[in-house]
Design an enzyme around this catalytic site. Sequence first.
Site, mmCIF file in Angstrom:
data_model
loop_
_atom_site.group_PDB
_atom_site.id
_atom_site.type_symbol
_atom_site.label_atom_id
_atom_site.label_comp_id
_atom_site.label_asym_id
_atom_site.label_seq_id
_atom_site.Cartn_x
_atom_site.Cartn_y
_atom_site.Cartn_z
ATOM 1 C CE1 TYR A 19 -0.171 25.085 -21.964
ATOM 2 C CE2 TYR A 19 0.680 24.420 -19.825
ATOM 3 C CZ TYR A 19 0.769 24.421 -21.200
ATOM 4 O OH TYR A 19 1.801 23.749 -21.822
ATOM 5 C CG HIS A 23 -0.986 20.617 -19.918
ATOM 6 N ND1 HIS A 23 -1.534 21.713 -20.555
ATOM 7 C CD2 HIS A 23 -0.066 20.098 -20.757
ATOM 8 C CE1 HIS A 23 -0.955 21.844 -21.735
ATOM 9 N NE2 HIS A 23 -0.058 20.888 -21.887
ATOM 10 C CE1 TYR A 42 7.008 18.918 -23.003
ATOM 11 C CE2 TYR A 42 6.267 17.158 -24.417
ATOM 12 C CZ TYR A 42 6.418 18.487 -24.175
ATOM 13 O OH TYR A 42 5.975 19.400 -25.096
ATOM 14 C CD1 TRP A 77 -1.880 19.282 -26.914
ATOM 15 C CD2 TRP A 77 -3.613 18.495 -25.743
ATOM 16 N NE1 TRP A 77 -1.715 19.679 -25.610
ATOM 17 C CE2 TRP A 77 -2.766 19.208 -24.871
ATOM 18 C CE3 TRP A 77 -4.761 17.921 -25.223
ATOM 19 C CZ2 TRP A 77 -3.032 19.364 -23.524
ATOM 20 C CZ3 TRP A 77 -5.030 18.066 -23.869
ATOM 21 C CH2 TRP A 77 -4.165 18.781 -23.037
ATOM 22 C CD1 TRP A 78 -0.488 21.156 -30.426
ATOM 23 C CD2 TRP A 78 -0.296 21.120 -32.638
ATOM 24 N NE1 TRP A 78 0.766 20.691 -30.717
ATOM 25 C CE2 TRP A 78 0.911 20.663 -32.069
ATOM 26 C CE3 TRP A 78 -0.404 21.183 -34.017
ATOM 27 C CZ2 TRP A 78 1.998 20.277 -32.840
ATOM 28 C CZ3 TRP A 78 0.678 20.795 -34.787
ATOM 29 C CH2 TRP A 78 1.864 20.349 -34.194
#
Length: 105
Positions: A19, A23, A42, A77-78
Site C-alpha cells: 500500500y 501511494h 489529504y 486506481w481503485w
Amino acid sequence: MPDKFAYKMKLFPGRRDEYKRRHDAIWPELLQLVREAGLTDYSIHFDEETNSLFAVLWRADGHRMDDLRHEPLMQRWWACMADIMETMPDNEPIAIPLETMFHAL
C-alpha cells in the site's frame, strides 16, 4: 467554509508495505483530479494493530468529492488497489466516515 472529513478503510493483512509503495508512486494525474474536485491536505495513516487506514482531508465549499467515483481515472486506481484492501464489488474502497469527537487549536 471548508470542512474536514475523515474516514477509515481496511487493508488485507500483510499488505502495508505494498500500500505504501503504491501511494509513494501515486499517479500525478490522480492527484490533479483530486485537487480539481476540491480536496486538499489529504493524509492517510495506518494502524498496524487493526490493519486499518485512517484518512483525513479538507473539502472546499462546492467540492465534488462524491463525483470522483464516476471518473475513469479513479476507477482505474481503485482497480489497482483492490487486491490489497477491502472493496465493494466495483472496486471502490469500503470507506466508513468517522465522527469528529474532539477538535481544538
